[in-house]
Design a protein around this motif. Structure first.
Motif, mmCIF file in Angstrom:
data_model
loop_
_atom_site.group_PDB
_atom_site.id
_atom_site.type_symbol
_atom_site.label_atom_id
_atom_site.label_comp_id
_atom_site.label_asym_id
_atom_site.label_seq_id
_atom_site.Cartn_x
_atom_site.Cartn_y
_atom_site.Cartn_z
ATOM 1 N N LEU A 1 24.183 1.416 4.497
ATOM 2 C CA LEU A 1 22.933 2.171 4.528
ATOM 3 C C LEU A 1 21.729 1.226 4.524
ATOM 4 C CD1 LEU A 1 21.215 4.834 4.014
ATOM 5 C CD2 LEU A 1 21.537 4.339 1.581
ATOM 6 N N ARG B 1 22.058 4.610 10.709
ATOM 7 C CA ARG B 1 22.375 4.623 9.274
ATOM 8 C C ARG B 1 21.170 4.188 8.441
ATOM 9 N NH1 ARG B 1 24.104 -0.890 8.750
ATOM 10 N NH2 ARG B 1 24.983 -1.689 10.694
ATOM 11 N N ALA C 1 24.314 3.228 -7.974
ATOM 12 C CA ALA C 1 24.639 4.053 -6.806
ATOM 13 C C ALA C 1 24.783 3.184 -5.564
ATOM 14 C CB ALA C 1 23.551 5.101 -6.582
ATOM 15 N N PRO D 1 25.315 4.624 -2.011
ATOM 16 C CA PRO D 1 25.571 5.554 -0.904
ATOM 17 C C PRO D 1 25.863 4.801 0.380
ATOM 18 C CG PRO D 1 23.235 5.532 -1.498
ATOM 19 C CD PRO D 1 23.945 4.768 -2.553
ATOM 20 N N ALA D 2 26.845 5.273 1.109
ATOM 21 C CA ALA D 2 27.297 4.554 2.309
ATOM 22 C C ALA D 2 26.467 4.875 3.535
ATOM 23 C CB ALA D 2 28.767 4.875 2.579
ATOM 24 N N ASP D 3 25.798 6.024 3.519
ATOM 25 C CA ASP D 3 25.040 6.437 4.697
ATOM 26 C C ASP D 3 23.930 7.386 4.259
ATOM 27 O OD1 ASP D 3 26.195 9.047 4.363
ATOM 28 O OD2 ASP D 3 27.950 8.393 5.497
ATOM 29 N N ALA E 1 23.419 10.567 4.659
ATOM 30 C CA ALA E 1 23.860 11.845 4.093
ATOM 31 C C ALA E 1 24.258 11.677 2.628
ATOM 32 C CB ALA E 1 25.037 12.394 4.905
ATOM 33 N N GLU E 2 24.962 10.602 2.316
ATOM 34 C CA GLU E 2 25.335 10.337 0.926
ATOM 35 C C GLU E 2 24.105 10.013 0.082
ATOM 36 O OE1 GLU E 2 28.442 7.624 -0.011
ATOM 37 O OE2 GLU E 2 29.837 8.457 1.473
ATOM 38 N N LEU E 3 23.121 9.357 0.683
ATOM 39 C CA LEU E 3 21.886 9.063 -0.042
ATOM 40 C C LEU E 3 21.198 10.344 -0.481
ATOM 41 C CD1 LEU E 3 19.593 7.146 -0.984
ATOM 42 C CD2 LEU E 3 18.633 7.349 1.331
ATOM 43 N N GLU F 1 22.511 13.251 -1.138
ATOM 44 C CA GLU F 1 23.246 13.842 -2.257
ATOM 45 C C GLU F 1 23.051 13.033 -3.529
ATOM 46 O OE1 GLU F 1 24.552 16.837 -2.097
ATOM 47 O OE2 GLU F 1 23.712 16.774 -0.055
ATOM 48 N N THR F 2 23.021 11.719 -3.390
ATOM 49 C CA THR F 2 22.824 10.865 -4.562
ATOM 50 C C THR F 2 21.456 11.099 -5.181
ATOM 51 O OG1 THR F 2 24.277 9.150 -3.660
ATOM 52 C CG2 THR F 2 22.727 8.474 -5.366
ATOM 53 N N ASP G 1 21.412 14.309 -7.024
ATOM 54 C CA ASP G 1 22.135 14.172 -8.291
ATOM 55 C C ASP G 1 21.292 13.449 -9.340
ATOM 56 O OD1 ASP G 1 24.340 15.435 -7.214
ATOM 57 O OD2 ASP G 1 25.450 13.586 -6.824
#
Length: 260
Positions: free
Chosen positions: A162, A184, A219, A221-223, A225-227, A229-230, A233
């Protein structure tokens, strides 16, 4: 994860320790471009003070910054994370992070600069004054000066993870992620939730807090989209606009209710 940050106009004083070692800075592919800016900036500031003030865009009250630039090779150097100050860096507060989070900061944070191109927060540099908007008499516009060496060095620094781009507009022109790296990459705006207007001061503070939250939580996040969500959260209200086509960055809006 690679986090791209702007520098700060205000900077802490240089240290009293070892002077700058240009070859020791991260991203060695930028060394020659750094040397070119360093040499011309020092020469400019050692000459006609009024011309230097005009080129650097300094007010009369900041005339003292010119002398600072004449000592760049001899002044003590400090980690860049200690040199950069201001709203974003106050909110990030690197010094108060625990040891593991500081290590993560050293690996993932990259600060863009008119003088250095980009440095990691662990790179030791002197205090200086030279924004990306400066146009030096011989080298020309620094944004353009950095594009070619950055295009070679930054994709490697980004790796395959990311890229979180928190730079201000003055620094985005020096390197624009392209192709699969852009896909990304996530950019962030900070909006006042009730009005949906972009905020200024709180924009910097919120970006500093976001980076601090990610580092403190460990944290990774790999991409983009994960960022998203992170960040949710971690308690941030995030709206996202996924890219309409391949090879373009994700656009994230972080909403805040208080503007201060």
């Amino acid at each position: 994860m690679l986090v791209l940050l702007p520098p700060s106009e205000g900077k802490a004083p240089s240290g009293r320790g070892t002077a700058l070692k240009l070859e020791s800075l991260s991203l060695p592919g930028l060394t020659e471009a750094r040397r070119a800016v360093l040499d011309e900036l020092a020469e400019l500031c050692a000459g006609d003070e009024e011309k230097a003030r005009e080129v650097l865009g300094l007010s009369e009250g900041l005339r003292g910054e010119i002398a600072k630039n004449t000592q760049l090779r001899s002044a003590g150097a400090r980690p860049a994370g200690e040199i950069y100050t201001g709203v974003l860096y106050d909110a990030l507060d690197l010094a108060s992070l625990d040891t593991a989070a500081k290590r993560r900061a050293g690996r993932s944070l990259l600060v863009f600069s008119g003088l250095w191109g980009a440095v990691r927060v662990t790179d030791r540099i002197p205090s200086y004054r030279c924004s990306m908007g400066v146009r030096l008499p011989a080298l020309g516009a620094l944004g353009a000066h950095w594009r070619t060496p950055m295009a070679a060095a930054l994709p490697e620094a980004a790796g395959d993870g990311l890229v979180l781009d928190l730079r201000s507009s003055a620094y985005t022109g020096a390197w624009k992620p392209k192709g699969e790296v852009a896909g990304r990459t996530a950019t962030v705006r900070v909006l006042h939730a009730p009005t949906r207007k972009v905020v200024s001061h709180f924009n910097k503070a919120t970006k500093g807090r976001i980076v601090r939250s990610l580092l403190a939580a460990g944290a990774a996040p790999a991409d983009p989209a994960e960022l998203v969500e992170t960040l949710r959260d971690l308690g941030y209200e995030v709206e996202v606009q996924a890219p309409a086509r391949a090879g373009t960055a994700w656009a994230l809006d972080v909403l805040v209710n208080e503007v201060h």
